[in-house]
Write a protein that holds these residues in place. Sequence first.
Motif, PDB file in Angstrom:
ATOM      1  N   ALA A 240      51.827  37.763  29.991  1.00 36.96           N
ATOM      2  CA  ALA A 240      52.580  36.548  30.304  1.00 36.96           C
ATOM      3  C   ALA A 240      51.805  35.319  29.862  1.00 36.96           C
ATOM      4  CB  ALA A 240      52.859  36.470  31.816  1.00 36.96           C
ATOM      5  N   ASP A 241      52.550  34.319  29.349  1.00 35.65           N
ATOM      6  CA  ASP A 241      51.967  33.035  28.947  1.00 35.65           C
ATOM      7  C   ASP A 241      50.791  33.216  27.985  1.00 35.65           C
ATOM      8  OD1 ASP A 241      53.794  31.743  30.615  1.00 35.65           O
ATOM      9  OD2 ASP A 241      52.449  31.879  32.334  1.00 35.65           O
ATOM     10  N   GLY A 242      50.896  34.220  27.104  1.00 37.30           N
ATOM     11  CA  GLY A 242      49.835  34.455  26.137  1.00 37.30           C
ATOM     12  C   GLY A 242      48.596  35.090  26.723  1.00 37.30           C
ATOM     13  N   MET A 243      48.674  35.593  27.956  1.00 32.29           N
ATOM     14  CA  MET A 243      47.531  36.198  28.633  1.00 32.29           C
ATOM     15  C   MET A 243      47.735  37.708  28.779  1.00 32.29           C
ATOM     16  SD  MET A 243      45.229  33.908  29.496  1.00 32.29           S
ATOM     17  CE  MET A 243      45.014  32.148  29.778  1.00 32.29           C
ATOM     18  N   ARG A 244      46.657  38.470  28.568  1.00 32.29           N
ATOM     19  CA  ARG A 244      46.692  39.916  28.796  1.00 32.29           C
ATOM     20  C   ARG A 244      46.497  40.165  30.294  1.00 32.29           C
ATOM     21  NH1 ARG A 244      45.626  43.856  25.394  1.00 32.29           N
ATOM     22  NH2 ARG A 244      47.290  42.768  24.294  1.00 32.29           N
ATOM     23  N   ILE A 245      47.434  40.882  30.929  1.00 34.71           N
ATOM     24  CA  ILE A 245      47.401  41.151  32.370  1.00 34.71           C
ATOM     25  C   ILE A 245      47.003  42.601  32.602  1.00 34.71           C
ATOM     26  CG2 ILE A 245      48.695  41.151  34.526  1.00 34.71           C
ATOM     27  CD1 ILE A 245      48.369  38.387  33.388  1.00 34.71           C
ATOM     28  N   THR A 246      45.980  42.834  33.425  1.00 30.42           N
ATOM     29  CA  THR A 246      45.567  44.180  33.846  1.00 30.42           C
ATOM     30  C   THR A 246      45.379  44.172  35.352  1.00 30.42           C
ATOM     31  OG1 THR A 246      43.237  43.656  33.446  1.00 30.42           O
ATOM     32  CG2 THR A 246      44.447  44.744  31.655  1.00 30.42           C
ATOM     33  N   CYS A 247      45.335  45.366  35.935  1.00 30.09           N
ATOM     34  CA  CYS A 247      45.254  45.463  37.390  1.00 30.09           C
ATOM     35  C   CYS A 247      44.507  46.734  37.779  1.00 30.09           C
ATOM     36  CB  CYS A 247      46.666  45.472  37.982  1.00 30.09           C
ATOM     37  SG  CYS A 247      46.728  45.486  39.789  1.00 30.09           S
ATOM     38  N   PHE A 248      43.781  46.689  38.888  1.00 31.59           N
ATOM     39  CA  PHE A 248      43.117  47.873  39.415  1.00 31.59           C
ATOM     40  C   PHE A 248      43.088  47.806  40.931  1.00 31.59           C
ATOM     41  CE2 PHE A 248      39.704  44.820  39.305  1.00 31.59           C
ATOM     42  CZ  PHE A 248      38.873  45.140  40.355  1.00 31.59           C
ATOM     43  N   ALA A 249      42.873  48.965  41.544  1.00 28.67           N
ATOM     44  CA  ALA A 249      42.823  49.073  43.006  1.00 28.67           C
ATOM     45  C   ALA A 249      41.458  49.584  43.426  1.00 28.67           C
ATOM     46  CB  ALA A 249      43.920  50.013  43.508  1.00 28.67           C
TER      47      ALA A 249
ATOM     48  N   ILE B  83      43.650  44.055  42.710  1.00 27.34           N
ATOM     49  CA  ILE B  83      43.069  42.912  42.003  1.00 27.34           C
ATOM     50  C   ILE B  83      43.643  42.864  40.601  1.00 27.34           C
ATOM     51  CG2 ILE B  83      40.907  41.888  41.153  1.00 27.34           C
ATOM     52  CD1 ILE B  83      39.506  43.309  43.493  1.00 27.34           C
ATOM     53  N   VAL B  84      44.140  41.691  40.229  1.00 25.13           N
ATOM     54  CA  VAL B  84      44.753  41.508  38.928  1.00 25.13           C
ATOM     55  C   VAL B  84      43.852  40.589  38.094  1.00 25.13           C
ATOM     56  CG1 VAL B  84      46.134  39.511  39.651  1.00 25.13           C
ATOM     57  CG2 VAL B  84      46.905  40.924  37.736  1.00 25.13           C
ATOM     58  N   ARG B  85      43.877  40.801  36.803  1.00 16.02           N
ATOM     59  CA  ARG B  85      43.039  40.026  35.888  1.00 16.02           C
ATOM     60  C   ARG B  85      43.880  39.550  34.713  1.00 16.02           C
ATOM     61  NH1 ARG B  85      40.084  42.410  31.459  1.00 16.02           N
ATOM     62  NH2 ARG B  85      38.456  41.023  30.651  1.00 16.02           N
ATOM     63  N   LYS B  86      43.660  38.298  34.319  1.00 14.60           N
ATOM     64  CA  LYS B  86      44.320  37.786  33.118  1.00 14.60           C
ATOM     65  C   LYS B  86      43.250  37.256  32.172  1.00 14.60           C
ATOM     66  CE  LYS B  86      45.201  33.031  34.741  1.00 14.60           C
ATOM     67  NZ  LYS B  86      46.249  31.988  34.966  1.00 14.60           N
ATOM     68  N   GLU B  87      43.474  37.472  30.887  1.00 13.49           N
ATOM     69  CA  GLU B  87      42.480  37.082  29.896  1.00 13.49           C
ATOM     70  C   GLU B  87      43.161  36.799  28.573  1.00 13.49           C
ATOM     71  OE1 GLU B  87      38.155  38.630  28.218  1.00 13.49           O
ATOM     72  OE2 GLU B  87      39.599  40.091  28.983  1.00 13.49           O
ATOM     73  N   ARG B  88      42.624  35.797  27.880  1.00 20.96           N
ATOM     74  CA  ARG B  88      43.138  35.546  26.536  1.00 20.96           C
ATOM     75  C   ARG B  88      42.810  36.746  25.650  1.00 20.96           C
ATOM     76  NH1 ARG B  88      40.271  30.542  27.320  1.00 20.96           N
ATOM     77  NH2 ARG B  88      41.660  28.923  28.106  1.00 20.96           N
ATOM     78  N   PRO B  89      43.786  37.311  24.968  1.00 21.89           N
ATOM     79  CA  PRO B  89      43.513  38.485  24.117  1.00 21.89           C
ATOM     80  C   PRO B  89      42.637  38.117  22.937  1.00 21.89           C
ATOM     81  CG  PRO B  89      45.748  37.698  23.783  1.00 21.89           C
ATOM     82  CD  PRO B  89      45.197  36.908  24.941  1.00 21.89           C
TER      83      PRO B  89
END
Length: 435
Positions: free
Chosen positions: A302-311, A285-291
């Motif tokens: 990417a695109d001004g978004m903070r990308i994180t991921c977990f399993a 599962i990946v998550r994007k959020e405005r920093p």
Amino acid sequence: MLQTARHSITNARRLARYRPAALTPWRRPRAVHNPGKMLVDLALAVTLGGDCLADIALLRSEPAVFGPVASDPTVSRLIDTLAASGEKALTAIRTARSEVRRRVWELADDRAPNAGAQVTVDLDGVLVVAHSDKQDAAPTWKKTYGHHPLMGFVDHGPGGTGEPVTALLRPGNAGSNTAADHITATRLALAQLPKEYRRGRRTLIRCDSAGGTHEFVAWLAQRGRWLSYSVGMVITEAIHEHALKIPAFAWTPAIESNGEVRDGAWVAELTGDLLHGWPQGMRLIVRKERPHPGAQLRITDADGMRITCFATNTLNRPIAELELRHRLRARAEDRIRAARATGPRNLPLHDTAQNRVWLEIIQIALDLLAWMPMLALTGQARLWEPRRLRLRLFSAAGQLVTTGRRRILRLARHWPWTGEITEALERLAPLPNPG
């Protein structure tokens, strides 16, 4: 533990009853050199804010409260003996803690961390700076010098704090993504839990991207172990490319603890060849959020978004709920902050074997600081961290009075938290005497 004033007796007949002779100076009771009691005394000293063996003098100054307390040389010899015994002594201490934990959870009933039919264990590393040359001290990844223990805490949820279940002492240059260390720490943590939670889906292991390795995830999901997990993953180039290709309609709004939508955050599930080589049933599962304002973007964003991921291997639950559950792993940072205020600010001894014993003493102290609120406090008071407990409860002035074969504790009415203290004592009084 409350500070007390020694009760003075003026009547000569009553004085003779408590002392060998009316004019004989009072003598401190001779300490009984019981290793278990000395360890508990050391843990109490750490609970009260001590950070070295000599701080046990705080207990020795109040024999009416703590009873006989061993001398400093005796305490030092005990630590040397336990250190020389190695794993045998550590196993004995951990076994005792596990048994007491099981009993405390039974007494806590619906306030215990397993009340929701699941136990969550958070793993995280802690940097301990060494200001002198100690065995196994080494440069750390933060360019400091010291040790890098790996600790684990049982999460008490939003209504409580947490309790330690493992503290694996490692050199300062120990790698963050060391699967062997995570497996060892998890084994120690599981051994602290009641037997029914040492395997199976009812136990959730959470950690950051340091635990996102093939070896560790495969060990957690191994047949017969079947542990639930939620581990962070490093944003590799492949994950980054797949995240960029996710269409807009596939992103689901992230949620807050109260169920409301989290502003500026979305989650999505990755599938396909990214899961090749990983255990069956794993979800990515990946998550994007405005920093946050002022935060620096990383190369994997990417695109001004903070990308994180977990399993995770939890099925049949919305990805937004799973992402919230993983995000709540941040409570482990609160547990580490509390731990730093209860001993791990520094390792006071030179040898690694001695400091491993010291870490066990710290865990006993943290256990006491978690169990007491769980059994005795309610509301916001149960969320108080060690520093606040020491200021509001443990430092309250009191007087022990012995009269009519009874011991009475007198507290100041004007102390702002006298009510919390008396209510806590009333809740503890009906509990069985541990002996």
